[in-house]
Design an enzyme around this catalytic site. Structure first.
Site, PDB file in Angstrom:
ATOM      1  N   HIS A 195      42.754  46.899  33.812  1.00  0.00           N
ATOM      2  CA  HIS A 195      42.843  46.099  32.487  1.00  0.00           C
ATOM      3  C   HIS A 195      42.666  44.627  32.932  1.00  0.00           C
ATOM      4  O   HIS A 195      43.493  43.903  33.785  1.00  0.00           O
ATOM      5  CB  HIS A 195      44.268  46.588  31.704  1.00  0.00           C
ATOM      6  CG  HIS A 195      44.394  45.471  30.744  1.00  0.00           C
ATOM      7  ND1 HIS A 195      43.441  45.385  29.774  1.00  0.00           N
ATOM      8  CD2 HIS A 195      45.486  44.767  30.154  1.00  0.00           C
ATOM      9  CE1 HIS A 195      43.968  44.469  28.876  1.00  0.00           C
ATOM     10  NE2 HIS A 195      45.182  44.134  29.209  1.00  0.00           N
ATOM     11  N   ASN A 238      41.299  38.570  27.560  1.00  0.00           N
ATOM     12  CA  ASN A 238      41.761  40.225  27.455  1.00  0.00           C
ATOM     13  C   ASN A 238      41.242  40.639  26.118  1.00  0.00           C
ATOM     14  O   ASN A 238      41.549  40.301  25.102  1.00  0.00           O
ATOM     15  CB  ASN A 238      43.739  39.799  27.315  1.00  0.00           C
ATOM     16  CG  ASN A 238      44.056  41.107  27.329  1.00  0.00           C
ATOM     17  OD1 ASN A 238      43.734  42.086  26.735  1.00  0.00           O
ATOM     18  ND2 ASN A 238      45.613  40.951  27.472  1.00  0.00           N
ATOM     19  N   CYS A 287      46.911  47.490  24.987  1.00  0.00           N
ATOM     20  CA  CYS A 287      46.006  47.508  26.099  1.00  0.00           C
ATOM     21  C   CYS A 287      45.836  48.784  27.178  1.00  0.00           C
ATOM     22  O   CYS A 287      44.795  48.837  27.755  1.00  0.00           O
ATOM     23  CB  CYS A 287      46.301  46.348  26.971  1.00  0.00           C
ATOM     24  SG  CYS A 287      46.354  44.888  26.045  1.00  0.00           S
TER      25      CYS A 287
END
Length: 323
Positions: free
Chosen positions: A250, A280, A114
Site C-alpha cells: 500500500h 495515498n 486502505c
C-alpha cells in the site's frame, strides 16, 4: 489438481489533473520539502468535477480487460474495493457493471479503507476456489479528494484519486508454491483502534464528513502489523522472504514502505514504489502499483509478489501470489 485464482490482466486509470506539492503552498503552511521529507509524495491526481469513483473504476476495468484480451461478457463477477463510493447505495460495483454493459453475474463493494484491495482479493480468491465464479474483475478505486479537510495540512497533502483493476481467472495448479495464482491470504482487524483513522461523517451524522488521522499512531502500528501479516501469509504459502521477487505495498508513506521492507529483510530494489507520483490512493494504491510495476517491466510471469496494506478499522492484511 488444485484450483488457483490467477492474474491474467491488469490495468489502471489516473485522472488528468496532476497536483504538485507546490500547489499546496498557496493555501497552507507547508512546502514541497516538508511533504516530501515526511511522506515521499511529490504529486498526486485529483478527479475532475463530476468525475466519480465508478467512472475511474470503469476505466481501470476496461484497461485490465484489454490487457487480458477479454470483454465484459467473459467476466462472472466484479468486486470493487472503495471507501468513496458514488452513493450510499447502490454499490459502485453495480455502476461499473452497467457501464461495462455486463448484464449477467454479480457485483458488490468491499469497504476496508486502505486495506480494501487485499480484502477484495481474498474474497475473489475464495469465490474462485469454491467454483462460484471463473473470472472476476477485482478493482480498487477512490476519490479521496472529496473527503479532505483542505485546512488540515497533516492529511490533505497525502491523498490522491485513482483506480486499478486485476482480472483473476480460475486455473488448475499442482497445489504447491510453484503454482501461478494466489497462494495465500492473511486478513486482520482490531476495532479498538478505530479513532486513529476515520471519517467524521456518514449516515449517523447526515453529512459526508472529512478524513481524520492520528498519523504518528498509525505509523507506529503500520510497520509491525504489515510485516507480521506478510510473514504469516508467506508461511501459509510455504515460502519465506527469500522467495519474494516483489513487494507491492500500500502506497501510503515512503517511511512505512522502507520500514516494512527492512523488517522483512528485503532491499528497496525489490519493492514497487509509486507513492511519489500518486500519493495515498487508499484501496486503489496496490492495483495501481501492480499495473505500473508490470508496465515498467518489473513484475514478470512467475514472480512471487507480496501485497500488504493497513487502513482504518484498523484493518490490515497481505496476499501472496505468483504472477
Amino acid at each position: 489438481m488444485t484450483r488457483r485464482a490467477v492474474a491474467i490482466g491488469v490495468g489502471h486509470y489516473l485522472p488528468d489533473r496532476i497536483v504538485e506539492n507546490a500547489e499546496f503552498e498557496e493555501t497552507l503552511d507547508t512546502s514541497d520539502e516538508w511533504i516530501r521529507s515526511r511522506s515521499g509524495i511529490e504529486r498526486r491526481h485529483f478527479a475532475a468535477e463530476g468525475q466519480t469513483t465508478s467512472d475511474l473504476a470503469t476505466r481501470a476495468a476496461r484497461a485490465a480487460l484489454d490487457d487480458a484480451g477479454l470483454t465484459a461478457d467473459d467476466i462472472d463477477a466484479i468486486v470493487l474495493a472503495t471507501s468513496t463510493a458514488d452513493l450510499t447505495f447502490p454499490s459502485a460495483a453495480t455502476m461499473v457493471q452497467a457501464a461495462l454493459g455486463m448484464t449477467h453475474g454479480f457485483a458488490f463493494d468491499v469497504q476496508a479503507v486502505c486495506a480494501g484491495f487485499v480484502y477484495a482479493l481474498s474474497n475473489a480468491n475464495a469465490m474462485i476456489l469454491s467454483g462460484q465464479a471463473k473470472r472476476i474483475l477485482v478493482i480498487g478505486a477512490e476519490t479521496f479528494s472529496r473527503i479532505m479537510d483542505w485546512s488540515d495540512r497533516s492529511t490533505c497533502v497525502l491523498f490522491g484519486d485513482g483506480a486499478g483493476a486485476l482480472v483473476l481467472e480460475a486455473q488448475e495448479g499442482d497445489g504447491n508454491s510453484a503454482d501461478r495464482g494466489i497462494l495465500s491470504t492473511d486478513l486482520n482487524s482490531d476495532g479498538r483502534f478505530r479513532d486513529l483513522l476515520y471519517v467524521d461523517g456518514g449516515v449517523a451524522t447526515q453529512n459526508t464528513g472529512f478524513l481524520r488521522m492520528q498519523g504518528r499512531e498509525v505509523f507506529r502500528h503500520a510497520v509491525e502489523k504489515l510485516s507480521s501479516s506478510a510473514e504469516s501469509a508467506l508461511a501459509k504459502a510455504g515460502l519465506s522472504s527469500d522467495d519474494i521477487d516483489w513487494i507491492v505495498p500500500h502506497q501510503a508513506n515512503i517511511r512505512i514502505i522502507t520500514g516494512t521492507a527492512k523488517k522483512l529483510g528485503l532491499s528497496m530494489d525489490r519493492v514497487v514504489v509509486t507513492v511519489q507520483d500518486h500519493g495515498n490512493t487508499s484501496a486503489a494504491s496496490i492495483p495501481l502499483a501492480l499495473s505500473v510495476g508490470k508496465a515498467r517491466g518489473q513484475i514478470k510471469t512467475g514472480d512471487v509478489v507480496v501485497t500488504e496494506a493497513i487502513g482504518g478499522g484498523l484493518a490490515w492484511g497481505a496476499v501472496v501470489m505468483r504472477w
